[in-house]
Every structure is written in C-alpha cells, then in structure tokens.
Design a protein around this motif. Structure first.
Motif, PDB file in Angstrom:
ATOM      1  N   MET A 277      -7.173 -11.518 -11.160  1.00 49.55           N
ATOM      2  CA  MET A 277      -7.172 -10.110 -10.806  1.00 49.55           C
ATOM      3  C   MET A 277      -7.795  -9.878  -9.422  1.00 49.55           C
ATOM      4  O   MET A 277      -7.276  -9.112  -8.621  1.00 49.55           O
ATOM      5  N   ILE A 278      -8.907 -10.605  -9.182  1.00 47.04           N
ATOM      6  CA  ILE A 278      -9.575 -10.486  -7.879  1.00 47.04           C
ATOM      7  C   ILE A 278      -8.571 -10.856  -6.780  1.00 47.04           C
ATOM      8  O   ILE A 278      -8.551 -10.250  -5.704  1.00 47.04           O
ATOM      9  N   GLN A 279      -7.735 -11.833  -7.122  1.00 51.94           N
ATOM     10  CA  GLN A 279      -6.704 -12.287  -6.176  1.00 51.94           C
ATOM     11  C   GLN A 279      -5.789 -11.125  -5.763  1.00 51.94           C
ATOM     12  O   GLN A 279      -5.411 -11.005  -4.598  1.00 51.94           O
ATOM     13  N   SER A 280      -5.468 -10.264  -6.741  1.00 49.07           N
ATOM     14  CA  SER A 280      -4.594  -9.118  -6.433  1.00 49.07           C
ATOM     15  C   SER A 280      -5.279  -8.166  -5.474  1.00 49.07           C
ATOM     16  O   SER A 280      -4.638  -7.618  -4.575  1.00 49.07           O
ATOM     17  N   PHE A 281      -6.583  -7.970  -5.677  1.00 54.24           N
ATOM     18  CA  PHE A 281      -7.324  -7.083  -4.769  1.00 54.24           C
ATOM     19  C   PHE A 281      -7.307  -7.655  -3.351  1.00 54.24           C
ATOM     20  O   PHE A 281      -7.133  -6.925  -2.377  1.00 54.24           O
ATOM     21  N   ILE A 282      -7.486  -8.972  -3.272  1.00 55.81           N
ATOM     22  CA  ILE A 282      -7.524  -9.617  -1.955  1.00 55.81           C
ATOM     23  C   ILE A 282      -6.154  -9.489  -1.276  1.00 55.81           C
ATOM     24  O   ILE A 282      -6.063  -9.100  -0.110  1.00 55.81           O
ATOM     25  N   LYS A 283      -5.124  -9.788  -2.045  1.00 53.91           N
ATOM     26  CA  LYS A 283      -3.766  -9.732  -1.473  1.00 53.91           C
ATOM     27  C   LYS A 283      -3.454  -8.307  -0.998  1.00 53.91           C
ATOM     28  O   LYS A 283      -2.952  -8.102   0.115  1.00 53.91           O
ATOM     29  N   LYS A 284      -3.790  -7.344  -1.844  1.00 53.39           N
ATOM     30  CA  LYS A 284      -3.537  -5.939  -1.504  1.00 53.39           C
ATOM     31  C   LYS A 284      -4.275  -5.564  -0.220  1.00 53.39           C
ATOM     32  O   LYS A 284      -3.718  -4.951   0.689  1.00 53.39           O
ATOM     33  N   GLN A 285      -5.547  -5.972  -0.144  1.00 49.76           N
ATOM     34  CA  GLN A 285      -6.369  -5.618   1.019  1.00 49.76           C
ATOM     35  C   GLN A 285      -5.782  -6.219   2.306  1.00 49.76           C
ATOM     36  O   GLN A 285      -5.726  -5.558   3.332  1.00 49.76           O
ATOM     37  N   PHE A 286      -5.352  -7.451   2.220  1.00 56.94           N
ATOM     38  CA  PHE A 286      -4.752  -8.107   3.386  1.00 56.94           C
ATOM     39  C   PHE A 286      -3.461  -7.398   3.794  1.00 56.94           C
ATOM     40  O   PHE A 286      -3.220  -7.166   4.979  1.00 56.94           O
ATOM     41  N   LEU A 287      -2.648  -7.047   2.796  1.00 59.92           N
ATOM     42  CA  LEU A 287      -1.385  -6.362   3.107  1.00 59.92           C
ATOM     43  C   LEU A 287      -1.659  -5.020   3.785  1.00 59.92           C
ATOM     44  O   LEU A 287      -0.994  -4.661   4.751  1.00 59.92           O
ATOM     45  N   LEU A 288      -2.660  -4.308   3.278  1.00 55.59           N
ATOM     46  CA  LEU A 288      -2.976  -3.007   3.874  1.00 55.59           C
ATOM     47  C   LEU A 288      -3.436  -3.154   5.318  1.00 55.59           C
ATOM     48  O   LEU A 288      -3.080  -2.346   6.176  1.00 55.59           O
ATOM     49  N   PHE A 289      -4.218  -4.199   5.595  1.00 60.52           N
ATOM     50  CA  PHE A 289      -4.675  -4.423   6.977  1.00 60.52           C
ATOM     51  C   PHE A 289      -3.519  -4.812   7.881  1.00 60.52           C
ATOM     52  O   PHE A 289      -3.384  -4.296   8.984  1.00 60.52           O
ATOM     53  N   ILE A 290      -2.694  -5.709   7.374  1.00 62.88           N
ATOM     54  CA  ILE A 290      -1.574  -6.206   8.189  1.00 62.88           C
ATOM     55  C   ILE A 290      -0.597  -5.084   8.517  1.00 62.88           C
ATOM     56  O   ILE A 290      -0.039  -5.017   9.601  1.00 62.88           O
ATOM     57  N   ARG A 291      -0.442  -4.152   7.562  1.00 64.27           N
ATOM     58  CA  ARG A 291       0.546  -3.072   7.756  1.00 64.27           C
ATOM     59  C   ARG A 291      -0.008  -1.939   8.608  1.00 64.27           C
ATOM     60  O   ARG A 291       0.649  -0.908   8.763  1.00 64.27           O
ATOM     61  N   ASN A 292      -1.206  -2.116   9.115  1.00 64.33           N
ATOM     62  CA  ASN A 292      -1.795  -1.032   9.896  1.00 64.33           C
ATOM     63  C   ASN A 292      -2.003  -1.493  11.341  1.00 64.33           C
ATOM     64  O   ASN A 292      -3.052  -2.049  11.683  1.00 64.33           O
ATOM     65  N   PRO A 293      -1.015  -1.261  12.198  1.00 64.09           N
ATOM     66  CA  PRO A 293      -1.095  -1.783  13.567  1.00 64.09           C
ATOM     67  C   PRO A 293      -2.289  -1.261  14.355  1.00 64.09           C
ATOM     68  O   PRO A 293      -2.847  -1.974  15.178  1.00 64.09           O
ATOM     69  N   HIS A 294      -2.681  -0.025  14.052  1.00 58.86           N
ATOM     70  CA  HIS A 294      -3.814   0.540  14.787  1.00 58.86           C
ATOM     71  C   HIS A 294      -5.093  -0.256  14.483  1.00 58.86           C
ATOM     72  O   HIS A 294      -5.854  -0.605  15.388  1.00 58.86           O
ATOM     73  N   GLU A 295      -5.283  -0.548  13.203  1.00 56.70           N
ATOM     74  CA  GLU A 295      -6.464  -1.326  12.790  1.00 56.70           C
ATOM     75  C   GLU A 295      -6.434  -2.709  13.438  1.00 56.70           C
ATOM     76  O   GLU A 295      -7.447  -3.208  13.925  1.00 56.70           O
ATOM     77  N   LEU A 296      -5.250  -3.296  13.416  1.00 53.02           N
ATOM     78  CA  LEU A 296      -5.126  -4.649  13.972  1.00 53.02           C
ATOM     79  C   LEU A 296      -5.462  -4.664  15.453  1.00 53.02           C
ATOM     80  O   LEU A 296      -6.125  -5.577  15.943  1.00 53.02           O
ATOM     81  N   LEU A 297      -5.008  -3.618  16.122  1.00 52.38           N
ATOM     82  CA  LEU A 297      -5.278  -3.540  17.557  1.00 52.38           C
ATOM     83  C   LEU A 297      -6.780  -3.433  17.804  1.00 52.38           C
ATOM     84  O   LEU A 297      -7.325  -4.105  18.692  1.00 52.38           O
ATOM     85  N   VAL A 298      -7.434  -2.608  16.988  1.00 50.28           N
ATOM     86  CA  VAL A 298      -8.883  -2.430  17.155  1.00 50.28           C
ATOM     87  C   VAL A 298      -9.627  -3.727  16.796  1.00 50.28           C
ATOM     88  O   VAL A 298     -10.545  -4.141  17.504  1.00 50.28           O
ATOM     89  N   LEU A 299      -9.209  -4.350  15.721  1.00 48.75           N
ATOM     90  CA  LEU A 299      -9.967  -5.502  15.216  1.00 48.75           C
ATOM     91  C   LEU A 299      -9.669  -6.806  15.946  1.00 48.75           C
ATOM     92  O   LEU A 299     -10.518  -7.687  16.009  1.00 48.75           O
ATOM     93  N   LEU A 300      -8.460  -6.918  16.470  1.00 42.58           N
ATOM     94  CA  LEU A 300      -8.113  -8.186  17.134  1.00 42.58           C
ATOM     95  C   LEU A 300      -7.827  -8.020  18.621  1.00 42.58           C
ATOM     96  O   LEU A 300      -8.285  -8.818  19.441  1.00 42.58           O
ATOM     97  N   GLY A 301      -7.063  -6.981  18.953  1.00 38.48           N
ATOM     98  CA  GLY A 301      -6.664  -6.810  20.359  1.00 38.48           C
ATOM     99  C   GLY A 301      -7.818  -6.358  21.234  1.00 38.48           C
ATOM    100  O   GLY A 301      -8.073  -6.924  22.305  1.00 38.48           O
ATOM    101  N   MET A 302      -8.544  -5.363  20.727  1.00 36.69           N
ATOM    102  CA  MET A 302      -9.616  -4.763  21.523  1.00 36.69           C
ATOM    103  C   MET A 302     -10.700  -5.776  21.919  1.00 36.69           C
ATOM    104  O   MET A 302     -11.079  -5.840  23.096  1.00 36.69           O
ATOM    105  N   PRO A 303     -11.222  -6.545  20.982  1.00 35.95           N
ATOM    106  CA  PRO A 303     -12.269  -7.503  21.399  1.00 35.95           C
ATOM    107  C   PRO A 303     -11.779  -8.503  22.433  1.00 35.95           C
ATOM    108  O   PRO A 303     -12.506  -8.837  23.372  1.00 35.95           O
ATOM    109  N   PHE A 304     -10.524  -8.925  22.285  1.00 29.68           N
ATOM    110  CA  PHE A 304     -10.004  -9.896  23.255  1.00 29.68           C
ATOM    111  C   PHE A 304      -9.928  -9.257  24.644  1.00 29.68           C
ATOM    112  O   PHE A 304     -10.314  -9.872  25.648  1.00 29.68           O
TER     113      PHE A 304
END
Lengths: 424, 311
Positions: free
Chosen positions: A1-28
């Motif tokens: 079950m914990i696995q489902s939470f992890i998978k869901k959380q990763f999918l939500l992050f990946i599907r959010n380009p704004h978050e990705l830009l802040v978390l990965l693009g911005m620091p670089f």
C-alpha cells in the motif's frame, strides 16, 4: 500500500511542470549564475583565502634566555674561534619564536587573515575554552634552546610547537596548522643545512607563501564557486520538496481524497508513513539529479561516492521528517499556511544560515553554530568536506545530526497530527 | 444486513448541526435523504460513514456499534462525496488503480476490477486521459466509480449530480438504479433535487435544520398533504400587493413565487378560487391560468419547512 502512495506522489510531481522547474531547473540555473557571477569574489581575485582567524600564541619559554644559554655553552666548547663566532652569530639571528610571531603569523601577507594575540601561559586554560580562537600555538619552555642545539649542534630532537585547533572552525584552524607545519618544515630544512655546514649567518628563513581558495586551505582540495553553489543550491532546493509534499497532502484533504483514503480503512499512520517515505525518495532522487547534472556539466568530481550517497540519504531523511511534520501541521490548523510559511520564509532563512548563498558560518561563531543546526547547513558542511577529500568518519557527526533531526520531526508530527475527530 | 443511525447528534461548539437523527437502511433499498443546503445532510453522512465521530448517538451495522471499530463498516461501505475527490493530474485508470490498491486489491484482480468499473461508468475510451481534462459529468462518473472498487454492499452518495448537464445526470441516475437492481447494492442518496429522489428512492427522509422532519415511502410522505391542495397560478405580471394579500389569508399555507408562477397550499375543504379572484381584482393581477395540482415532494417540503428546497 505504501508503494501506491509513493507511486502516486511521484506521478503527481512528474505531471507538474511548474514544480519540476522550481525543483530541478531553478537550482541548476542559480548554480550557473551564482557560480560564474560570484566566482571571482568567492575564489578571490588574488587567490587569497577569505579567512579571518584569531590565534593565541602562548610562549612558556624565554627566547633570549635560551639564546644566552646556548651562547655560553658554545663558548665553553672546544671549537675554533671562527666556528664559535659563526655559531653565536647564527644563534642570535635565528630567533625562531620572534620569527614565527612577527615574520610568519604577523607578516603583511597574513596579517589580513590572522590576528595573533599573545597570551600568558597562566591563561592557557581560559583561552582553550574561548571559542573565538581558531587555534592556539604553544611554545614550550626551552624551545629556542632545543631548536638551536638541533640546528647547529645536531645533538637532540628539537622541541615541537604544540598546536590546539578549534574543531568548530576547522577551515581556519587547518589554515593556521598548515602555516605552522610549513614553519616547522623550514626549520627542519634549516637544521639539516646547519648540520651539513652549508649555512652561514646570512641565511634567512624563507618566506612562507600562502596559497588558498575560498575557505580552503590546507592540503585538501579547494572548493570553487561552482562547486560551492552546486551544494548550496541543492541543499536549499531539496527543502522545497518538504513544503510541496505538505501542500499536496493538504490538497488531498481539501479535495476529500484523504477522506477516501481513511474510508479505505488506511490508518493515518500508514498515510504518514507513505508521506515520509515518498518525501525521502523524492528528495533523494532530486539531489541525485541535481548533483549528477551539475557535476557532469561542470566536471565536478566526487572523491567518495559512497559517502556522498550516505550524506544524501541522511539529508533526504531530514527532508522526509520535515515533509511529514508540515503535513501534520497543515492538517492540524486546517490550512496550507504552514507549508507556505516554510516555503517562503523558513527555506530562505535556513539557506542563509546554512550558507547556501555565501559562507555565512564565517561571519560569526553564532552564525556558524546556528547554520549547522539547519539540515541544509549541516549537510552542506558534510558535502563540502567530502568534496575536499575528507572521509566518511569526518562527516559522521553531520550524518548523525541529520538522522536525529529526521527522528525529531517525525516524533513532532505524531504529536501534531490531529485525532480522528478532527481529521475530516 | 442493516445499517442504522440512532439518535445521531453533532455539536460544533454551541451549535447543534445534527440533532437526534434516526434512520436505517435495509439491504437492497434506495433511501433518499432530502434537505436544503445547510440542513446537516453531509455531517450526518460523515458520521454514518465513520469519518467524524458523533457527539452522541450511535451508528450500527447489524445491530453492532461501529463508532469505535469503524473497520467493519468501512469494508462494506462505499462513499461518493459531494466533491470531486480525485487526483486531477492522474488519469482515470491511475485514479482507479490507486484507490483500488489502497482497498487492498492487486494484480489481475485489480486490473479486472478497474476494467469493469471503467466499463460501468462509460469511461473505457478515456481511461488514459488525465482527469483534469474531463468534463464535469465524466468527473462525477469517475467519482462514483472509485467508490465501487471494493464492491461495497452499502453506498452513500452525497449529491452526486451537482453541477452537471442533464445527460450526465441521467446517466448517473441510471447507473445508480442499475447498481441497485443488478448488484442488490443498498444506497443512501442525498440530494436537493426532488425529482432525483422521486425517481430513485423507495423511502425518503426529509431533513431540515439538523433534524429529520419526515420519513416514509414516497406515498406516505405525499399523504402528509392529503388534506391540502396545491394551487398554481400563472399571472401576466407579479403584483407585490397580491402576494402580500395572499400571505395575510389564514386559509393560505405557504406562498412561493417563481418567475410569473405563484404557488399556494390551501385546505382541500375550502374553495379558494373565489378568494383568489377577489384578491386579483383588488390588486390588478391578471391570471393566465389557475390549476389545482397533486402534491409533490417539493410541496411536502414546502409544507414542512416553510421554504423551497433550493432556497
């Protein structure tokens, strides 16, 4: 079950380009901008270190008395007048303690970085407890006499200088240690030349040349601005994972998805465990991506990959703890405000204290201590040490601190998470 | 199998939002919980579904309390919340898979169930699309689908048709009917759409201001108005003096005005036509039609509460 939470959380992050830009693009982007823009300032145009150290010099002996004692001894020896004259002349010229104090530590070149305070031997204990000193150099009784006998008569091992370092100021204390070692080596060379009969009274101790980069010193590798900011920005931006996870979780509550999770008979502890583990993994992945990409682009080498992974895991655990605490607090006050406050105020404050923008620990001892209490500051110290070539044992305290920090956050979140009646 | 709420009360600070609610659901029936916004329906549902504990009272499954041990009920209960409780950044299939897994479904069983639900709610073709790209009706259908994953015996639907087009609404109503007929699923359906409740429900509870004010089969409830007539008047123009005059008449119970339609309730034994025409003449009101209608649930609600359902 914990696995489902992890998978869901990763999918939500990946599907959010704004978050990705802040978390990965911005620091670089920031690493690149800060690294190049502040590179000259950080690295120093003159290649000099940005260090301000206060050093105590405790002289337990008497240099002139030692010289006189040596001169008397030489005069009573069965040597030619010429030999005696040369030795006496050399002995009077050597003045190893004065040289160390005035010409080495007090040289024009080092004066900018080092302040030497002469301390009475009776106050040694007090000075050792004073955290403002980066190092203490103790000149033992009979030091000059021993140096002269060793250098000119080759009869016994010279007395060594005692050197105490302040562990809280490892950068500056190592810098001073380096100078003292250099000083001792020069005297050793002098001694060897003396024994070989190559020296005469015109011989002077060569200047000790100091080279350095940003707070780097010693025999360890220098840290360049790009490397510094790679670490600074990564440990800063990983904190946003915690606030984002907290916001996502609160959003789940707002949308009544959390109700659905409870109705599936999932306990709040399973939910919190899911939050914790997914935050840890997200942070771990983010840090690896950031370090991986930045290291590849700017050709930064990690001397100890295993140690790097251990520190990264410890930092990820700390971020996981923060994530779960922010979630609990958001749920408790039924608002996203805690996450937002953390994101907008605390991350900046932590980053400032932790040294993400500049080596703030050098400003004062208090700042340094405070910075090391932040998860980013503690991990930054560890990363920088690893990059300088230190081993895992030298960063163990940071790793332990990060793990303890994580545990404390988890315990706090257990306390803060609302009871069943207030969950929905 | 029976699920019942006994004297359920919920108090927030000094306000009792639910006050001594008693209701029961028997296997295979569709029960309506009717009431205007703010009546306390959602709080009642939250207590019945064990999401919030009642201040007092009990929720019983087969005569055993589930307040302290909600697991037993949660295994057999599905809840469709009023809100779209879905991840909009996940696809329909991913949502179903996630909620299926947290209901302890896995592997081929999960896959089969997800396919079956997608088929049931008519989203097989759109299963890989992100929910955020769905229409309101599609979201509502998926919202229901998620509650069906673990094959619950009871399902509570909290206004599942709010804000959607008539076509999607009909689809949902038909789905609920089908679930009840084919799978013998017991449904507690809350709505403030009277026609939905009339279409679906065997029994009805009417709730207002935190309390159940009437309950029974549709016929039993309508019989509350057996002694009254509903008179509907269409006028050319609504004259305020006419409305005021109607409200002052002791024989007229409840007056509602919607556009140019004025509805009143009046005792059957009294001929109100003469009175109505007299008042119309005095206030220069021109009727285009006047008719006596069979009471609807809406009329019952009006009678019981003094206001329309969607006021």
């Amino acid at each position: 079950m914990i696995q489902s939470f992890i998978k869901k959380q990763f999918l939500l992050f990946i599907r959010n380009p704004h978050e990705l830009l802040v978390l990965l693009g911005m620091p670089f982007i920031l690493v690149t901008i800060l690294g190049f823009a502040l590179g000259n300032v950080m690295d120093g145009d003159d290649g000099a270190p940005k260090i301000h150290a206060k050093i105590a010099l405790v002289n337990e002996g008497n240099e002139q008395a030692d010289i006189q004692r040596f001169v008397h001894e030489v005069e009573s020896m069965k040597l030619s007048a010429n030999q005696k004259q040369m030795m006496v002349h050399t002995a009077k010229a050597m003045l190893p303690v004065t040289t160390l104090k005035n010409e080495v530590l007090g040289s024009k070149e080092l004066k900018k970085y080092i302040k030497v305070v002469t301390v009475q031997p009776s106050k040694l204990k007090k000075v050792r407890q004073d955290d403002s000193y980066a190092a203490i150099i103790k000149v033992p009784n009979g030091f000059t006499y021993s140096v002269l006998r060793n250098a000119l008569l080759g009869e016994q091992q010279p007395a060594k200088l005692s050197f105490y370092v302040n562990e809280g100021k490892e950068m500056t204390s190592e810098f001073v240690e380096d100078i003292v070692l250099e000083f001792q080596q020069r005297y050793s060379m002098f001694s060897a030349l003396g024994k070989s009969g190559f020296i005469n009274h015109s011989f002077t101790i060569p200047d000790i040349h100091v080279q350095g980069k940003v707070e780097t010193v010693t025999k360890k590798k220098p840290i360049h601005a790009i490397t510094y900011y790679m670490v600074g920005m990564s440990v800063m931006f990983v904190l946003y994972i915690a606030s984002n996870v907290g916001s996502y979780a609160f959003n789940e509550k707002q949308l009544h998805v959390f109700d659905r999770i409870l109705l599936a008979d999932v306990s709040k502890w399973s939910y919190m465990t899911g939050i914790f583990i997914s935050t840890v993994l997200l942070a771990f992945v983010q840090l690896n991506i950031l370090y991986g990409v930045t290291s590849s682009v700017y050709h930064i080498k990690w001397p100890a990959l295993f140690s790097f992974l251990i520190v990264t895991l410890a930092l990820s655990l700390a971020v996981g703890g923060l994530g779960v605490l922010l979630t609990a607090l958001n749920f408790r006050i039924n608002s996203e405000q805690v996450s937002r406050f953390f994101q907008s105020v605390l991350v900046t404050l932590f980053s400032l204290l932790g040294g993400s923008f500049f080596p703030s620990g050098q400003l004062s001892d208090f700042m340094n201590t405070l910075g090391n209490f932040t998860p980013n500051g503690s991990s930054m110290s560890a990363y920088l040490k690893l990059l300088q070539g230190y081993g895992l044992t030298e960063v163990t305290h940071s790793i332990l601190y990060l793990c303890l920090f994580s545990a404390a956050m988890v315990v706090a979140s257990v306390w803060a998470f609302p009871k069943r009646g207030n969950l929905s | 199998m029976m699920l019942e709420a006994v004297e359920l009360t919920k108090q927030f600070k000094q306000t009792k939002v639910v006050n001594g609610v008693n209701l029961y659901l028997e296997k295979g029936e569709i029960v309506g919980l009717l009431g205007p916004n703010g009546a306390g329906k959602s709080t009642t549902i939250s207590m019945i579904s064990t999401l919030i504990p009642p201040t007092s009272g009990d929720v019983r499954l087969n005569n055993k309390s589930v307040i302290k041990e909600p697991s037993k009920l949660r295994k057999v209960l599905g809840v469709v919340p009023q809100e779209i409780a879905l991840y909009s950044d996940l696809s329909a299939k991913e949502n179903l898979q996630f909620f299926g897994r947290i209901h302890r479904l896995s592997g081929a069983r999960l896959q089969k169930k997800v396919d079956e639900i997608l088929e049931q709610i008519g989203l097989t073709d759109r299963q890989n699309d992100l929910v955020k790209h769905f229409s309101g009706g599609m979201k509502r259908r998926l919202n229901i689908g998620v509650a069906l994953l673990h094959e619950p015996e009871f399902i509570i639907m909290d206004e599942p048709t709010v804000g959607i087009d008539p076509q999607s609404r009909n689809y949902i109503l038909e789905t609920v009917k089908r679930l009840n007929e084919e799978k013998q699923m017991t449904v507690l359906y809350t709505s403030h759409y009277m026609e939905e409740v009339e279409f679906l429900c065997d029994r009805i509870y009417i709730m207002d201001k935190g309390s159940i004010i009437a309950s029974g089969t549709k016929e039993e409830i309508k019989n509350i108005l057996s002694s009254e007539n509903t008179v509907e008047m269409k006028v050319e123009k609504v004259q305020e003096p006419f409305i005021d005059a109607l409200r002052l008449q002791p024989v007229v119970n409840h007056v509602t005005v919607q556009d140019r339609v004025i509805t009143i309730l009046a005792p059957k034994e009294i001929n109100v036509f003469r009175l109505l025409f007299k008042l119309a003449e005095e206030t220069n009101t021109v009727f285009t039609s006047v008719e006596i209608k069979t009471p609807t649930l809406e009329d019952v609600f009006l009678h019981l509460t003094g206001r329309a359902l969607r006021d």
